[in-house]
Structures are given as structure tokens and as C-alpha cells.
Design an enzyme around this catalytic site. Structure first.
Site, mmCIF file in Angstrom:
data_model
loop_
_atom_site.group_PDB
_atom_site.id
_atom_site.type_symbol
_atom_site.label_atom_id
_atom_site.label_comp_id
_atom_site.label_asym_id
_atom_site.label_seq_id
_atom_site.Cartn_x
_atom_site.Cartn_y
_atom_site.Cartn_z
ATOM 1 N N ALA A 143 -9.557 -10.837 -10.611
ATOM 2 C CA ALA A 143 -8.375 -10.045 -10.981
ATOM 3 C C ALA A 143 -8.788 -8.582 -11.103
ATOM 4 O O ALA A 143 -9.883 -8.271 -11.581
ATOM 5 C CB ALA A 143 -7.781 -10.541 -12.290
ATOM 6 N N ILE A 188 -11.316 -17.228 -8.943
ATOM 7 C CA ILE A 188 -10.208 -16.254 -9.042
ATOM 8 C C ILE A 188 -10.726 -14.921 -9.596
ATOM 9 O O ILE A 188 -11.412 -14.886 -10.618
ATOM 10 C CB ILE A 188 -9.070 -16.786 -9.947
ATOM 11 C CG1 ILE A 188 -8.572 -18.146 -9.424
ATOM 12 C CG2 ILE A 188 -7.925 -15.783 -9.991
ATOM 13 C CD1 ILE A 188 -7.475 -18.782 -10.280
ATOM 14 N N ASN A 211 2.360 4.793 -5.362
ATOM 15 C CA ASN A 211 3.104 4.857 -6.646
ATOM 16 C C ASN A 211 3.013 6.267 -7.222
ATOM 17 O O ASN A 211 3.966 6.783 -7.783
ATOM 18 C CB ASN A 211 2.522 3.964 -7.748
ATOM 19 C CG ASN A 211 1.998 2.657 -7.296
ATOM 20 O OD1 ASN A 211 1.314 2.604 -6.291
ATOM 21 N ND2 ASN A 211 2.314 1.607 -8.013
ATOM 22 N N CYS A 212 1.807 6.842 -7.087
ATOM 23 C CA CYS A 212 1.554 8.132 -7.729
ATOM 24 C C CYS A 212 2.416 9.241 -7.133
ATOM 25 O O CYS A 212 2.618 10.281 -7.756
ATOM 26 C CB CYS A 212 0.072 8.490 -7.613
ATOM 27 S SG CYS A 212 -0.991 7.136 -8.115
ATOM 28 N N LYS A 234 -21.667 31.727 -15.214
ATOM 29 C CA LYS A 234 -21.679 30.711 -16.269
ATOM 30 C C LYS A 234 -20.341 30.001 -16.159
ATOM 31 O O LYS A 234 -19.335 30.461 -16.699
ATOM 32 C CB LYS A 234 -21.768 31.389 -17.639
ATOM 33 C CG LYS A 234 -23.148 31.484 -18.198
ATOM 34 C CD LYS A 234 -23.047 32.014 -19.623
ATOM 35 C CE LYS A 234 -24.247 32.879 -19.951
ATOM 36 N NZ LYS A 234 -24.005 33.762 -21.088
ATOM 37 N N GLY A 253 -7.234 -4.169 -11.338
ATOM 38 C CA GLY A 253 -6.132 -3.218 -11.504
ATOM 39 C C GLY A 253 -5.539 -3.186 -12.906
ATOM 40 O O GLY A 253 -6.177 -3.540 -13.894
ATOM 41 N N TYR A 281 -20.589 29.038 -7.315
ATOM 42 C CA TYR A 281 -20.046 30.282 -7.868
ATOM 43 C C TYR A 281 -19.863 31.340 -6.801
ATOM 44 O O TYR A 281 -20.788 31.685 -6.065
ATOM 45 C CB TYR A 281 -20.947 30.851 -8.980
ATOM 46 C CG TYR A 281 -20.603 32.296 -9.302
ATOM 47 C CD1 TYR A 281 -19.301 32.619 -9.672
ATOM 48 C CD2 TYR A 281 -21.537 33.310 -9.202
ATOM 49 C CE1 TYR A 281 -18.942 33.937 -9.928
ATOM 50 C CE2 TYR A 281 -21.191 34.641 -9.468
ATOM 51 C CZ TYR A 281 -19.892 34.955 -9.822
ATOM 52 O OH TYR A 281 -19.539 36.233 -10.066
ATOM 53 N N SER A 288 0.794 -1.215 0.000
ATOM 54 C CA SER A 288 0.000 0.000 0.000
ATOM 55 C C SER A 288 0.832 1.273 0.000
ATOM 56 O O SER A 288 0.618 2.177 0.785
ATOM 57 C CB SER A 288 -0.899 -0.027 1.255
ATOM 58 O OG SER A 288 -2.037 0.745 1.027
HETATM 59 P P1 FAD Z 1 0.127 -1.983 -8.373
HETATM 60 O O1 FAD Z 1 -0.335 -0.863 -7.534
HETATM 61 O O2 FAD Z 1 1.296 -1.757 -9.265
HETATM 62 O O3 FAD Z 1 0.422 -3.202 -7.439
HETATM 63 C C1 FAD Z 1 0.825 -4.437 -7.935
HETATM 64 C C2 FAD Z 1 1.707 -5.119 -6.922
HETATM 65 O O4 FAD Z 1 1.706 -6.511 -7.164
HETATM 66 C C3 FAD Z 1 3.154 -4.668 -7.013
HETATM 67 O O5 FAD Z 1 3.582 -4.084 -5.816
HETATM 68 C C4 FAD Z 1 3.917 -5.957 -7.311
HETATM 69 O O6 FAD Z 1 5.145 -6.038 -6.610
HETATM 70 C C5 FAD Z 1 2.953 -7.021 -6.834
HETATM 71 N N1 FAD Z 1 3.115 -8.301 -7.526
HETATM 72 C C6 FAD Z 1 3.092 -8.521 -8.857
HETATM 73 N N2 FAD Z 1 3.223 -9.842 -9.120
HETATM 74 C C7 FAD Z 1 3.329 -10.461 -7.921
HETATM 75 C C8 FAD Z 1 3.500 -11.803 -7.534
HETATM 76 N N3 FAD Z 1 3.576 -12.797 -8.445
HETATM 77 N N4 FAD Z 1 3.581 -12.091 -6.226
HETATM 78 C C9 FAD Z 1 3.491 -11.110 -5.305
HETATM 79 N N5 FAD Z 1 3.323 -9.815 -5.603
HETATM 80 C C10 FAD Z 1 3.252 -9.491 -6.894
HETATM 81 N N6 FAD Z 1 -2.419 6.506 -11.399
HETATM 82 C C11 FAD Z 1 -3.258 7.537 -11.228
HETATM 83 O O7 FAD Z 1 -4.476 7.345 -11.315
HETATM 84 N N7 FAD Z 1 -2.800 8.790 -10.957
HETATM 85 C C12 FAD Z 1 -1.471 9.045 -10.837
HETATM 86 O O8 FAD Z 1 -1.077 10.187 -10.561
HETATM 87 C C13 FAD Z 1 -0.568 7.993 -11.030
HETATM 88 N N8 FAD Z 1 0.765 8.198 -10.948
HETATM 89 C C14 FAD Z 1 1.607 7.148 -11.102
HETATM 90 C C15 FAD Z 1 2.979 7.384 -11.005
HETATM 91 C C16 FAD Z 1 3.864 6.335 -11.135
HETATM 92 C C17 FAD Z 1 5.330 6.599 -11.067
HETATM 93 C C18 FAD Z 1 3.380 5.019 -11.373
HETATM 94 C C19 FAD Z 1 4.337 3.862 -11.510
HETATM 95 C C20 FAD Z 1 2.038 4.778 -11.476
HETATM 96 C C21 FAD Z 1 1.134 5.851 -11.351
HETATM 97 N N9 FAD Z 1 -0.241 5.646 -11.472
HETATM 98 C C22 FAD Z 1 -1.094 6.695 -11.308
HETATM 99 C C23 FAD Z 1 -0.793 4.323 -11.800
HETATM 100 C C24 FAD Z 1 -1.262 3.607 -10.544
HETATM 101 O O9 FAD Z 1 -0.235 3.597 -9.618
HETATM 102 C C25 FAD Z 1 -1.656 2.187 -10.922
HETATM 103 O O10 FAD Z 1 -2.697 2.261 -11.868
HETATM 104 C C26 FAD Z 1 -2.147 1.396 -9.741
HETATM 105 O O11 FAD Z 1 -1.168 1.336 -8.748
HETATM 106 C C27 FAD Z 1 -2.498 -0.026 -10.198
HETATM 107 O O12 FAD Z 1 -2.840 -0.801 -9.106
HETATM 108 P P2 FAD Z 1 -2.587 -2.376 -9.152
HETATM 109 O O13 FAD Z 1 -3.030 -2.908 -7.857
HETATM 110 O O14 FAD Z 1 -3.151 -2.915 -10.385
HETATM 111 O O15 FAD Z 1 -1.025 -2.520 -9.302
#
Ligand code: FAD
Length: 568
Positions: free
Chosen positions: A283, A281, A43-44, A444, A285, A436, A40
């Protein structure tokens, strides 16, 4: 027996799913497996940590394993890589990356939220030290260390999407000279090209070198630690550090190994409850394909908002909350800030609409542009933004909107995003009742404004024309600005009759030709259009005015010109 829910990936989608599942049931056993050292995390926020805007690494940690344990009774196992899914036995195989031990874990419900992988094409020299992608906190540590230890002065960011631009901003803030290399004609590919023109101007004014229409073809070591980024054109751009931000692809290795259905775009296929082709299962993200709620087609939208909502949706489904409607699909609402400029969009762009077919026929759409200020003009600090609205010409359904400006941009796109999700029309924007007071908006509001302009078009109160069609139109182009404005710059062949003189000078206009009018932003030309229509002329208003003409011209010149005009 307690339901056993295992979650793979502990960031946006996975963490949201696990926490929601616990809120719905105290009875389940919930375990998150995360390959990396953190769960948690934001990333952003990573680009801003590189730029020292966020100064403490711990501020990036939204929740710790301890918090998951104490607040939610969720077992978080970081540094645990899930290596395979055994669907037959409903087990996963997990490797503890610290001890090297592997173990099998049984599940009743499995959620995978493995995210996306930054693209790293097999170009010559791509593995050279000093070339980075950005995805995790450890990535930011490496980037910061490289910059600080080498006192890096020049950075090249390959890719002008939102991560690329955010990195450009933060590297600039950190004191580096930054070049952005983009293979398309324009940065921010979610936008249409004319809407990217103000971004190009802004980047240029902030000292960022921009190479559009330029593909990075390879990388070569120069001197001890510098790198030449080699462009297909033959140009070499020198860098002390290179950031690759050329996009991501869904992380589907685990899903493929498990034999889950994968879509044509390369993402995991799910239904509107985020259930995969295996009923046990789910999925969510960046790894999944989702339905675009405008076009109805599958798409990949790697954004945090959808990932969080999908995680919540999967938890609802796992906990049997079928009373809650399924996932509505995505509309790619996004915002990006770069050196004071805000760029936001929702729904589909014009370039996407051009590809849409309904019963094999191109979808009919119309567009308008406007340049309203973020708040009342008379209140200090008013600044114009540029908004483009795409809609159905027959019933006014909203297809998408894009906006670029210094202030108030994302607020307007958020309002339009909500209308779009509710299948709203331009008439809803026209009628929207919004806050406003002079320092916040206008009586407007810009949202009303674009709604009113578009509603006028749908009601056929006036006809709209576009700069892209001017050349072939054979129309008389009428510039209704003042002579002074006209002198400062105008469209070739345009006739100048200021609005204030138009009623007296109607006889100067050809009665046998269409008249296409323009002013600076489209307002005075709208008044002229109404006037001329009532005087019996066949007349159209060129949407967005001279400002949009300059935007189109800028992109066009840049494409035609051999030496890149944006190179500084
Ligand atoms: P993630 O948040 O990437 O999480 C996936 C996790 O799964 C990772 O930590 C990885 O280590 C783990 N994982 C993968 N495979 C395995 C495995 N086999 N076993 C165990 N763990 C595993 N989005 C926005 O909307 N606004 C923003 O401003 C924005 N800025 C961003 C800036 C950056 C630099 C980045 C990289 C991304 C940004 N994003 C932004 C995109 C956003 O972070 C992602 O869309 C979001 O985090 C996706 O969520 P997720 O759970 O799919 O994947």
C-alpha cells in the site's frame, strides 16, 4: 507463468508503481484499476484549472490509458471500482462502473493506492447545492459550472491549509470575493503561528477576508442560490459558492474490508518496503501511515512526492530489488503559493517538537529566525523572506525549517530539506556551498545565514532569547535601532541606545540584570550582543528582531480580539 500485478488506484502512487514495475520487468502482467474516469491526472493542478490559469482540461492529464498501453504495456481500466479483496484466494472483485458488471481478478502481488477522502463533517446543511470539495477533474467541472452558470460573486473557502489557500487564490483570480474560514488561530497548520502572521497580512492586503479561530458550524440557504456559512461565533458569511478544504482522511475502506492492519492514525500500516500486514499486498500514498524521519513516530503526509516515491519503492520490493534501501520516511516538505506569496516548510514544526518525548523527557530544541533577501541586496528587486530554523541545541541537528516570502523561498527550504534528510546539522548549512550571482543569491546565502546564526548559538558564541519569554524575563530590553526607528514603534519598556553609540554609553546599562537586545531583524542586535558580552554583560539576542515581535503580536491580538481584525 507471468507474475500478475494488480494496482488499485491509478493516480500518483498507483501509476508510479505500475510504470516502475514495468521498467523493472517485461515479464509481468500489470493492470491498473481506477474508479474515476482518468488515470495519472494532476490533482495538484486542479485549483489552477478552476482559476483558468491552466486553461485546457487535457493539460491536467499526465498520461492516458493509451500511453500506458503503448509505452509500458500496462492495461489501464478506468471506471472500474475495486469492491473487495479476497486475500485467501488472492483475488479482487471489480465492478465496471459503465456496464455494472463485476468480475474477479487473480493477483500475485496487489498494490493499493486509493488516496484520501476530503473531510465532510456532518454539519447542518453540508449537502446543500453549492458546497463542493475538490479532489478530481469532475469536481473542477462542477465548481466551474456552478460559478459560471450563476455568475457567482462571493466564495467562502472553509479551511486555510494549502488546498484552501490555493483555491482562495484561484477563486480570486476568477474574479470572486473570497473569504477564508479557519478554525485554528492561523492558516497553514504545518507552520508555527508566528510564521503564519505574514500570510495573514498578505491575504488581507490582497482583499481576502480571513476568519481565523472561527469554526464553521453549519450552512443555510439564503435566497435562491446563496448560502450562509454559519460560524460558531454567531457570524454568518454569505457565499454564492463554498469550497470545503478542511483536510483529508486516508481511504481505507478496502483495506479494512480485507482485514489489513490499520494504524492509530487511521492509515494502512506498512513496512519500509510499503508491504502491508499481508505479504502479497503493498500500500502506498495518502492511505498509508509512514514514519516521520525526525520524530520516528507514525504520521499521515498526504503529499504527491511521498506517494510517488512509495509507489516506486513498492515496485522495487515486488520485483525483488532488495539491494535498493527501503523508504526513508517522510519529512513533509511542502510548498504553497498564494497570490504571490510563497510558503514552504520541511521537517517538524515547533508545536510538534513540544510534544516529542525522549525517555519521557521533552526533547530539547532551539530555534532562530532570520529575514534575509532572496538575492544580493544591491541587485534590483531584493525582497526579504522570513525563515525559522529548529535544531538541537547540543549538536545542531536540524529538526525543521519554515519560510515565507515573495521570492526564493522554496529553493532555501529544498536545500535544508536535503540536509535534514541526511541528518545534517546547522554546521552543514553554515558550510553549504551554494550558487551565487547577484540576481540569484548572496555570497552568504539565506541557507548559510540561518546556519551561521544557529551555529553561533550551538557553539555558545552568543545566547539567543525569544519574544515569548520577554515578559517573564525581568531582563533589560535594549533596542539598538536608531531613534527614528524607535519612534516608529518599539517594545514597551525598551531602552533605546543605537548600536553606533553603544560603546560610549555602556554605563547606562544595568550591570546586575540580563540585557536582551533587539533591532529590526536581529543583525545589529547580534553585533551589540557580541560587544556587550565582551564588555562583561550577561546578554542575549532576541531572535528575529522587531519583525518577529510584530508577527507574534499580530497573532496574539487576533486571538484576543473579539471582532476579527482581519475581516475586511
Ligand atoms: P490519489 O492520487 O488520490 O489516487 C487515488 C486514486 O485511487 C483515485 O483516483 C481514486 O479514484 C482511486 N481509488 C480509490 N479507491 C479505489 C477503488 N476501490 N477502486 C479503484 N480505484 C480506487 N500534493 C503535493 O505534494 N503538492 C501539491 O501541490 C498538491 N496539491 C493538491 C491539490 C489538490 C486539489 C489535491 C486534491 C491534492 C493535492 N496534493 C498535492 C496531494 C496529492 O495529490 C496526493 O498526495 C497524491 O495524489 C496522493 O497519491 P495517491 O496515489 O495516494 O492518491
Amino acid at each position: 507463468m507471468k507474475k500478475r500485478i494488480l494496482v488499485v488506484g491509478g493516480v500518483a502512487g498507483g501509476a508510479s508503481c505500475a510504470a516502475r514495475a514495468r521498467r523493472l520487468s517485461e515479464d509481468a502482467e500489470i493492470i491498473i484499476f481506477e474508479r474515476g474516469p482518468f488515470v495519472s491526472f494532476a490533482n495538484c493542478g486542479l485549483p489552477y484549472y478552476v482559476g483558468n490559469v491552466i486553461t485546457k482540461e487535457e493539460d491536467l492529464l499526465v498520461a492516458s490509458p493509451e500511453r500506458f498501453r503503448d509505452y509500458f504495456n500496462i492495461d489501464v481500466r478506468t471506471d472500474h471500482n475495486v469492491r473487495l479483496i479476497d486475500r485467501e484466494n488472492k483475488q479482487i472483485e471489480v465492478e465496471n462502473l459503465v456496464t455494472g458488471e463485476t468480475a474477479r481478478e487473480q493477483y500475485d502481488a496487489l498494490v493499493i493506492s486509493p488516496g484520501a477522502v476530503p473531510l465532510k463533517p456532518a454539519l447542518d446543511g453540508i449537502e446543500l447545492p453549492g458546497i463542493f470539495t475538490l479532489k478530481t477533474i469532475p469536481d473542477t467541472r462542477k465548481i466551474k459550472k456552478w460559478i459560471d452558470s450563476r455568475v457567482a460573486k462571493k466564495a467562502v473557502v472553509v479551511g486555510g491549509g494549502f488546498i484552501g489557500l490555493e483555491m482562495a487564490e484561484n477563486l480570486k483570480i476568477k474574479g470572486l470575493r473570497v473569504s477564508v474560514i479557519e478554525m485554528q488561530r492561523h492558516v497553514m497548520p504545518a507552520l508555527d503561528e508566528e510564521m503564519a502572521a505574514p500570510i495573514h497580512t498578505h491575504l488581507q492586503s490582497q482583499g481576502i477576508s480571513l476568519y481565523t479561530n472561527s469554526r464553521a458550524a453549519g450552512f443555510k440557504r439564503r435566497g435562491k442560490a446563496s448560502i450562509d456559512v454559519l460560524l460558531e461565533s454567531g457570524t454568518a458569511v454569505l457565499a454564492d459558492i463554498v469550497i470545503l478544504a478542511i483536510g483529508v482522511r486516508p481511504e481505507v475502506a478496502l483495506a479494512k474490508q480485507a482485514g489489513l492492519a490499520i494504524g492509530e492514525l487511521g492509515g494502512i500500516l506498512v513496512d519500509d518496503r510499503m508491504r502491508t500486514s499481508d505479504p502479497s499486498i503493498w500500500a502506498v500514498g495518502d492511505a498509508v501511515e509512514v514514519v516521520d524521519c525526525v520524530t520516528g513516530s507514525n504520521c499521515l503526509v498526504p503529499l504527491a512526492g511521498p506517494a510517488n516515491r512509495q509507489g516506486r519503492m513498492a515496485a522495487n520490493a515486488i520485483m525483488g530489488r532488495n539491494d535498493i534501501p527501503g523508504f526513508r520516511g517522510v519529512q513533509a516538505t511542502a510548498v504553497c503559493g498564494v497570490l504571490g506569496l510563497t510558503i514552504a516548510s520541511t521537517g517538524v514544526s515547533e508545536k510538534t517538537l513540544r510534544q516529542v518525548r525522549i525517555d519521557r523527557q521533552p526533547l530539547r530544541y532551539e530555534k532562530i529566525y532570520a529575514h534575509p533577501s532572496q538575492h544580493a541586496q544591491y541587485y534590483p528587486g531584493a525582497k526579504n523572506m522570513t525563515i525559522k530554523l529548529l535544531f538541537a541545541p547540543d549538536d545542531g541537528q536540524i529538526f525543521g525549517a519554515q519560510a515565507v516570502g515573495l521570492d526564493g523561498v522554496e529553493k532555501r527550504i529544498d536545500v535544508i530539506a536535503m540536509a535534514l534528510q541526511k541528518k545534517g546539522t546547522v554546521f552543514d548549512l553554515e558550510e553549504a556551498e551554494l550558487c551565487y550571482a547577484p540576481q540569484y543569491g548572496a555570497a552568504k546565502d539565506p541557507v548559510n545565514m540561518v546556519g551561521m546564526i544557529a551555529a553561533n548559538v550551538v557553539r555558545q558564541d552568543y545566547a539567543v532569547a525569544h519574544w515569548t519569554a520577554v515578559e517573564k524575563s525581568g531582563a533589560c530590553i535594549l533596542d539598538v535601532r536608531t531613534p527614528k526607528e524607535f519612534e516608529r514603534g518599539h517594545v514597551d519598556g525598551a531602552v533605546n541606545i543605537p548600536l553606533e553609540n553603544l560603546r560610549q554609553r555602556l554605563s547606562e546599562l544595568p550591570a546586575d540584570k540580563q540585557i536582551w537586545t533587539y533591532c529590526v531583524v536581529g543583525q545589529r542586535s547580534y553585533y551589540a550582543t557580541r560587544l556587550l558580552k565582551q564588555a562583561g554583560f550577561s546578554v542575549k539576542n532576541i531572535s528575529g528582531g522587531y519583525m518577529m515581535h510584530l508577527c507574534f503580536k499580530k497573532i496574539q491580538q487576533q486571538v484576543c480580539s473579539k471582532s476579527n481584525p482581519f475581516k475586511i
